[in-house]
Design a protein around this motif. Structure first.
Motif, PDB file in Angstrom:
ATOM      1  N   HIS A 179       3.341   6.007  -2.803  1.00 36.48           N
ATOM      2  CA  HIS A 179       4.514   6.770  -3.240  1.00 36.48           C
ATOM      3  C   HIS A 179       4.574   6.841  -4.767  1.00 36.48           C
ATOM      4  O   HIS A 179       4.920   7.885  -5.336  1.00 36.48           O
ATOM      5  CB  HIS A 179       5.798   6.161  -2.681  1.00 36.48           C
ATOM      6  CG  HIS A 179       5.971   6.374  -1.208  1.00 36.48           C
ATOM      7  ND1 HIS A 179       6.141   7.619  -0.655  1.00 36.48           N
ATOM      8  CD2 HIS A 179       5.998   5.493  -0.175  1.00 36.48           C
ATOM      9  CE1 HIS A 179       6.263   7.500   0.655  1.00 36.48           C
ATOM     10  NE2 HIS A 179       6.181   6.215   0.983  1.00 36.48           N
ATOM     11  N   LEU A 180       4.234   5.744  -5.421  1.00 39.76           N
ATOM     12  CA  LEU A 180       4.208   5.737  -6.882  1.00 39.76           C
ATOM     13  C   LEU A 180       3.173   6.731  -7.403  1.00 39.76           C
ATOM     14  O   LEU A 180       3.430   7.489  -8.343  1.00 39.76           O
ATOM     15  CB  LEU A 180       3.904   4.322  -7.397  1.00 39.76           C
ATOM     16  CG  LEU A 180       3.902   4.154  -8.919  1.00 39.76           C
ATOM     17  CD1 LEU A 180       5.286   4.442  -9.487  1.00 39.76           C
ATOM     18  CD2 LEU A 180       3.435   2.764  -9.289  1.00 39.76           C
ATOM     19  N   TYR A 181       1.998   6.752  -6.776  1.00 37.47           N
ATOM     20  CA  TYR A 181       0.928   7.670  -7.152  1.00 37.47           C
ATOM     21  C   TYR A 181       1.376   9.126  -6.953  1.00 37.47           C
ATOM     22  O   TYR A 181       1.192   9.976  -7.833  1.00 37.47           O
ATOM     23  CB  TYR A 181      -0.326   7.360  -6.322  1.00 37.47           C
ATOM     24  CG  TYR A 181      -1.463   8.322  -6.540  1.00 37.47           C
ATOM     25  CD1 TYR A 181      -2.228   8.264  -7.701  1.00 37.47           C
ATOM     26  CD2 TYR A 181      -1.777   9.292  -5.583  1.00 37.47           C
ATOM     27  CE1 TYR A 181      -3.280   9.150  -7.904  1.00 37.47           C
ATOM     28  CE2 TYR A 181      -2.818  10.172  -5.777  1.00 37.47           C
ATOM     29  CZ  TYR A 181      -3.571  10.102  -6.939  1.00 37.47           C
ATOM     30  OH  TYR A 181      -4.602  10.973  -7.136  1.00 37.47           O
ATOM     31  N   LYS A 210       4.466  10.357  -6.804  1.00 34.00           N
ATOM     32  CA  LYS A 210       5.527  10.715  -7.755  1.00 34.00           C
ATOM     33  C   LYS A 210       4.964  10.913  -9.157  1.00 34.00           C
ATOM     34  O   LYS A 210       5.412  11.782  -9.899  1.00 34.00           O
ATOM     35  CB  LYS A 210       6.618   9.647  -7.753  1.00 34.00           C
ATOM     36  CG  LYS A 210       7.437   9.665  -6.477  1.00 34.00           C
ATOM     37  CD  LYS A 210       8.493   8.600  -6.484  1.00 34.00           C
ATOM     38  CE  LYS A 210       9.254   8.633  -5.162  1.00 34.00           C
ATOM     39  NZ  LYS A 210      10.310   7.646  -5.102  1.00 34.00           N
ATOM     40  N   THR A 211       3.965  10.142  -9.518  1.00 38.15           N
ATOM     41  CA  THR A 211       3.331  10.301 -10.828  1.00 38.15           C
ATOM     42  C   THR A 211       2.627  11.647 -10.918  1.00 38.15           C
ATOM     43  O   THR A 211       2.718  12.338 -11.939  1.00 38.15           O
ATOM     44  CB  THR A 211       2.319   9.152 -11.076  1.00 38.15           C
ATOM     45  OG1 THR A 211       3.002   7.904 -10.958  1.00 38.15           O
ATOM     46  CG2 THR A 211       1.696   9.259 -12.445  1.00 38.15           C
ATOM     47  N   SER A 267       0.827  -1.199   0.000  1.00 34.69           N
ATOM     48  CA  SER A 267       0.000   0.000   0.000  1.00 34.69           C
ATOM     49  C   SER A 267       0.872   1.264   0.000  1.00 34.69           C
ATOM     50  O   SER A 267       0.605   2.217  -0.727  1.00 34.69           O
ATOM     51  CB  SER A 267      -0.912  -0.018   1.222  1.00 34.69           C
ATOM     52  OG  SER A 267      -1.649   1.174   1.291  1.00 34.69           O
ATOM     53  N   ASP A 268       1.952   1.254   0.810  1.00 33.97           N
ATOM     54  CA  ASP A 268       2.881   2.385   0.841  1.00 33.97           C
ATOM     55  C   ASP A 268       3.567   2.567  -0.511  1.00 33.97           C
ATOM     56  O   ASP A 268       3.756   3.689  -0.978  1.00 33.97           O
ATOM     57  CB  ASP A 268       3.934   2.184   1.935  1.00 33.97           C
ATOM     58  CG  ASP A 268       3.368   2.373   3.338  1.00 33.97           C
ATOM     59  OD1 ASP A 268       2.265   2.949   3.446  1.00 33.97           O
ATOM     60  OD2 ASP A 268       4.040   1.946   4.298  1.00 33.97           O
ATOM     61  N   PHE A 269       3.952   1.460  -1.134  1.00 36.59           N
ATOM     62  CA  PHE A 269       4.600   1.515  -2.438  1.00 36.59           C
ATOM     63  C   PHE A 269       3.694   2.198  -3.466  1.00 36.59           C
ATOM     64  O   PHE A 269       4.110   3.090  -4.193  1.00 36.59           O
ATOM     65  CB  PHE A 269       4.987   0.108  -2.913  1.00 36.59           C
ATOM     66  CG  PHE A 269       5.467   0.076  -4.329  1.00 36.59           C
ATOM     67  CD1 PHE A 269       6.729   0.526  -4.664  1.00 36.59           C
ATOM     68  CD2 PHE A 269       4.636  -0.391  -5.344  1.00 36.59           C
ATOM     69  CE1 PHE A 269       7.172   0.503  -5.972  1.00 36.59           C
ATOM     70  CE2 PHE A 269       5.064  -0.415  -6.654  1.00 36.59           C
ATOM     71  CZ  PHE A 269       6.337   0.027  -6.984  1.00 36.59           C
ATOM     72  N   PHE A 270       2.437   1.786  -3.548  1.00 37.38           N
ATOM     73  CA  PHE A 270       1.513   2.371  -4.520  1.00 37.38           C
ATOM     74  C   PHE A 270       1.204   3.837  -4.199  1.00 37.38           C
ATOM     75  O   PHE A 270       1.037   4.652  -5.100  1.00 37.38           O
ATOM     76  CB  PHE A 270       0.225   1.548  -4.612  1.00 37.38           C
ATOM     77  CG  PHE A 270       0.396   0.312  -5.435  1.00 37.38           C
ATOM     78  CD1 PHE A 270       0.752   0.394  -6.779  1.00 37.38           C
ATOM     79  CD2 PHE A 270       0.201  -0.948  -4.888  1.00 37.38           C
ATOM     80  CE1 PHE A 270       0.906  -0.742  -7.545  1.00 37.38           C
ATOM     81  CE2 PHE A 270       0.364  -2.082  -5.645  1.00 37.38           C
ATOM     82  CZ  PHE A 270       0.717  -1.995  -6.988  1.00 37.38           C
TER      83      PHE A 270
END
Length: 144
Positions: free
Chosen positions: A10-12, A14-15, A5-8
Motif C-alpha cells: 500500500h505504501l508503494y 500510494k507513493t 507485506s500488505d503495508f509495504f
C-alpha cells in the motif's frame, strides 16, 4: 508477515500515485511557463478601447438615438464633447466610458452588451491583480 507485506504494498502504491500527481503538476507548470504572456498594460488596454470604439466630437446630428446625456455621469452631452458610441448605439463621454471599462466592466453601462473580448478583459485583470499584490502584499497589523 502478511500484514507487513500488505503495508509495504500500500505504501508503494500510494507513493506511485503521489509521484504521478507531482509529475502531472510539473508538466502543467512547465506548459504554463512556456505559454505565459505578460499581462496587458493599461495603455494597451486603452488603445484597444480606442480601436474598438473611436473617440469623436459630439454633435447633435451625430447622435441618431436622441440620447442627450451620458448615462455614466448623468450630465448632458454638449457640442464638442469627446464621446464614444458603442455598437449598441449608446453614447457616453470618452472619459466616463474609459473609467467604466477600466473597472473591469467590459460591457455597455446600459444594456450590458460586450464591448471588449473576454480574453482581453481577463488579461487586463491579471495585470490589475498583480499590481494590487505589489501594493498590498499582505495586511500589516498596527499592534507591533
Amino acid at each position: 508477515m502478511q500484514a507487513l507485506s500488505d503495508f509495504f504494498f500500500h505504501l508503494y502504491a500510494k507513493t506511485i500515485v503521489l509521484l504521478v500527481f507531482l509529475l502531472i503538476e510539473l508538466i502543467i507548470l512547465v506548459r504554463n511557463l512556456k505559454t505565459h504572456t505578460p499581462p496587458m498594460t493599461i495603455s494597451q488596454y486603452l488603445q484597444l478601447i480606442e480601436e474598438k470604439t473611436p473617440t469623436v466630437c459630439f454633435t447633435r446630428t451625430l447622435n441618431m438615438a436622441d440620447q442627450q446625456e451620458c448615462r455614466v455621469c448623468l450630465s448632458e452631452l454638449q457640442e464638442g464633447d469627446k464621446v464614444r458610441t458603442l455598437k449598441c448605439k449608446h453614447t457616453f463621454h470618452q472619459e466616463c466610458l474609459d473609467r467604466w471599462l477600466l473597472q473591469f466592466w467590459a460591457t455597455c453601462p446600459l444594456c450590458r452588451n460586450r464591448v471588449l473580448p473576454e480574453d482581453v478583459v481577463t488579461d487586463y485583470q491579471r495585470l490589475r491583480n498583480q499590481r494590487e499584490l505589489i501594493i498590498f502584499p499582505f495586511w500589516e497589523s498596527s499592534e507591533d
